[in-house]
Design an enzyme around this catalytic site. Structure first.
Site, mmCIF file in Angstrom:
data_model
loop_
_atom_site.group_PDB
_atom_site.id
_atom_site.type_symbol
_atom_site.label_atom_id
_atom_site.label_comp_id
_atom_site.label_asym_id
_atom_site.label_seq_id
_atom_site.Cartn_x
_atom_site.Cartn_y
_atom_site.Cartn_z
ATOM 1 N N TYR A 172 0.852 -1.198 0.000
ATOM 2 C CA TYR A 172 0.000 0.000 0.000
ATOM 3 C C TYR A 172 0.881 1.239 0.000
ATOM 4 O O TYR A 172 1.936 1.258 0.636
ATOM 5 C CB TYR A 172 -0.922 -0.037 1.229
ATOM 6 C CG TYR A 172 -1.934 1.072 1.270
ATOM 7 C CD1 TYR A 172 -2.712 1.371 0.159
ATOM 8 C CD2 TYR A 172 -2.124 1.818 2.428
ATOM 9 C CE1 TYR A 172 -3.639 2.392 0.195
ATOM 10 C CE2 TYR A 172 -3.051 2.843 2.483
ATOM 11 C CZ TYR A 172 -3.805 3.136 1.359
ATOM 12 O OH TYR A 172 -4.726 4.149 1.394
ATOM 13 N N TYR A 182 -3.234 5.244 8.692
ATOM 14 C CA TYR A 182 -2.658 3.911 8.453
ATOM 15 C C TYR A 182 -1.501 3.757 9.433
ATOM 16 O O TYR A 182 -0.341 3.863 9.075
ATOM 17 C CB TYR A 182 -2.190 3.805 7.006
ATOM 18 C CG TYR A 182 -1.953 2.392 6.502
ATOM 19 C CD1 TYR A 182 -3.024 1.535 6.258
ATOM 20 C CD2 TYR A 182 -0.664 1.920 6.249
ATOM 21 C CE1 TYR A 182 -2.814 0.259 5.771
ATOM 22 C CE2 TYR A 182 -0.446 0.641 5.761
ATOM 23 C CZ TYR A 182 -1.530 -0.187 5.527
ATOM 24 O OH TYR A 182 -1.306 -1.461 5.038
HETATM 25 P P1 NAD Z 1 -8.420 -9.409 3.830
HETATM 26 O O1 NAD Z 1 -9.059 -9.256 5.152
HETATM 27 O O2 NAD Z 1 -9.197 -10.060 2.741
HETATM 28 O O3 NAD Z 1 -7.039 -10.172 3.910
HETATM 29 C C1 NAD Z 1 -6.173 -10.185 5.004
HETATM 30 C C2 NAD Z 1 -6.041 -11.629 5.425
HETATM 31 O O4 NAD Z 1 -4.936 -11.795 6.300
HETATM 32 C C3 NAD Z 1 -7.259 -12.148 6.173
HETATM 33 O O5 NAD Z 1 -7.773 -13.276 5.487
HETATM 34 C C4 NAD Z 1 -6.700 -12.554 7.527
HETATM 35 O O6 NAD Z 1 -7.341 -13.691 8.043
HETATM 36 C C5 NAD Z 1 -5.256 -12.854 7.161
HETATM 37 N N1 NAD Z 1 -4.303 -12.859 8.271
HETATM 38 C C6 NAD Z 1 -4.105 -11.924 9.228
HETATM 39 N N2 NAD Z 1 -3.128 -12.317 10.058
HETATM 40 C C7 NAD Z 1 -2.691 -13.525 9.623
HETATM 41 C C8 NAD Z 1 -1.703 -14.437 10.068
HETATM 42 N N3 NAD Z 1 -0.958 -14.188 11.149
HETATM 43 N N4 NAD Z 1 -1.512 -15.590 9.373
HETATM 44 C C9 NAD Z 1 -2.258 -15.855 8.281
HETATM 45 N N5 NAD Z 1 -3.206 -15.019 7.804
HETATM 46 C C10 NAD Z 1 -3.419 -13.872 8.480
HETATM 47 O O7 NAD Z 1 -7.985 -7.920 3.418
HETATM 48 P P2 NAD Z 1 -7.218 -7.337 2.143
HETATM 49 O O8 NAD Z 1 -7.399 -5.865 2.284
HETATM 50 O O9 NAD Z 1 -7.625 -7.989 0.891
HETATM 51 O O10 NAD Z 1 -5.683 -7.646 2.455
HETATM 52 C C11 NAD Z 1 -4.851 -8.418 1.626
HETATM 53 C C12 NAD Z 1 -3.550 -7.674 1.370
HETATM 54 O O11 NAD Z 1 -3.829 -6.523 0.568
HETATM 55 C C13 NAD Z 1 -2.864 -7.155 2.627
HETATM 56 O O12 NAD Z 1 -1.469 -7.283 2.495
HETATM 57 C C14 NAD Z 1 -3.243 -5.684 2.615
HETATM 58 O O13 NAD Z 1 -2.331 -4.878 3.351
HETATM 59 C C15 NAD Z 1 -3.171 -5.416 1.132
HETATM 60 N N6 NAD Z 1 -3.790 -4.167 0.683
HETATM 61 C C16 NAD Z 1 -5.097 -3.893 0.956
HETATM 62 C C17 NAD Z 1 -5.667 -2.700 0.526
HETATM 63 C C18 NAD Z 1 -7.126 -2.389 0.799
HETATM 64 O O14 NAD Z 1 -7.543 -1.251 0.649
HETATM 65 N N7 NAD Z 1 -7.941 -3.370 1.182
HETATM 66 C C19 NAD Z 1 -4.893 -1.765 -0.174
HETATM 67 C C20 NAD Z 1 -3.553 -2.060 -0.450
HETATM 68 C C21 NAD Z 1 -3.012 -3.263 0.000
#
Ligand code: NAD
Length: 286
Positions: A172, A182
């Site tokens: 991000y 954040y």
């Molecule tokens: P999401 O909730 O779908 O995914 C996050 C996942 O991480 C969840 O399924 C959670 O159960 C899992 N998780 C947390 N701790 C864990 C651990 N210790 N071991 C295994 N799994 C674990 O949300 P998302 O937003 O799709 O996130 C996915 C990636 O995308 C992340 O790296 C997030 O930082 C990144 N991201 C998200 C956004 C946004 O706006 N949603 C923007 C940029 C980047």
């Protein structure tokens, strides 16, 4: 022959991990997922009960098949690292082999090898706190769950990723620009993840011919993002200010992931690829 992907960080059908799984499945890959242990039961029962069937539909009308769901907690590398309170926790005691090393061993036993590794997980217990108010433990926990977890996954999976394979994480823009809200060291964790992407691309490229990239994704209303508390504001800000004035869909990130994992991207490694409607290119809000 079809490729096999392991996607860590899928626990519902709202996040980037799910969308990446779908795009890879649509391109013909076999899908394995790693699901955070505390979320495993509800994810598996929802899958079984057909709760995700609508979102499983692929462009050709068929349903995405997840060949196997592995319990995973990416903050633990091997059983010796698991403290007593987690071991005896009811939500963990029902599953086994969920440390990173064990998951890689299980995948090896079950399938021999994979071609694509995706890290789509993050966690920062103090994400809602400003960095100035973040505790040492909160900061280190964010780095452990969101940055080192990727090093650990790649380290343990590298021996079973076929040469020519591809590995990918999600980052991000808060890593490089100030995004108030954040917090908790999550901006630091993403900066580490991006720097590690370059170093790991060198090491895994030289030693194993594996590519390592990260997608800097725009805002998506996932479960994790809703927990941060500012996601609707970020989505509105992007629609107002980005070169492309449309809501970003998870599928667009999934498709970029499928491209990066494919031979079409065979010379792309060590890169941060923006999939954010171009917001990163703006210098001021308009
Ligand atoms: P999401 O909730 O779908 O995914 C996050 C996942 O991480 C969840 O399924 C959670 O159960 C899992 N998780 C947390 N701790 C864990 C651990 N210790 N071991 C295994 N799994 C674990 O949300 P998302 O937003 O799709 O996130 C996915 C990636 O995308 C992340 O790296 C997030 O930082 C990144 N991201 C998200 C956004 C946004 O706006 N949603 C923007 C940029 C980047």
């Amino acid at each position: 022959k079809g490729k096999r992907a392991f996607i860590a960080g899928v626990a519902d059908d709202n996040g980037y991990g799910w969308a990446i799984a779908k795009s890879l499945a649509a391109a013909g890959a076999e899908i394995l997922v790693g699901t955070w242990v505390p979320a495993l039961n509800i994810f598996e029962s929802s899958l079984r009960r057909g709760k995700f069937d609508e979102s499983r539909v692929l462009p050709d009308g068929s349903l995405m098949e997840i060949t196997k769901v592995y319990p995973l907690d990416a903050v633990f590398d091997s059983p010796e690292d698991v403290p007593e309170d987690i071991k005896s926790n009811k939500r963990y005691a029902g599953s086994s082999n969920w440390t990173v090393k064990e998951v890689a061993e299980c995948v090896k036993q079950d399938f021999g090898s994979i071609d694509i590794l995706v890290h789509s997980l993050a966690n920062g217990p103090e994400v809602t706190k400003p960095l100035l108010e973040t505790s040492r433990n909160g900061y280190l926990a964010a780095l452990s769950a969101s940055s080192y977890s990727y090093i650990s996954l790649l380290k343990h999976f590298v021996p079973i990723i076929n040469p020519g394979g591809s590995s990918l994480s999600l980052t991000y823009i808060a890593s490089e620009r100030i995004i108030p809200g954040y917090g908790g060291g999550m901006s630091s964790a993403k900066a580490a993840l991006e720097s590690d992407t370059r170093v790991l691309a060198f090491e895994a490229g030289r030693k194993h011919k594996i590519r390592v990239n990260t997608i800097s994704a725009g805002p998506l209303r996932s479960r994790a993002a809703k927990a941060i508390g500012f996601i609707d504001m970020m989505i509105d800000y992007s629609s107002a200010n980005a070169p492309l004035q449309k809501e970003l869909s998870a599928e667009e990130v999934g498709n970029a992931a499928a491209f990066l994992a494919s031979p079409l991207a065979s010379a792309i490694t060590g890169a941060v690829i923006y999939v954010d409607n171009g917001l990163n290119a703006m210098g001021v809000g308009v």
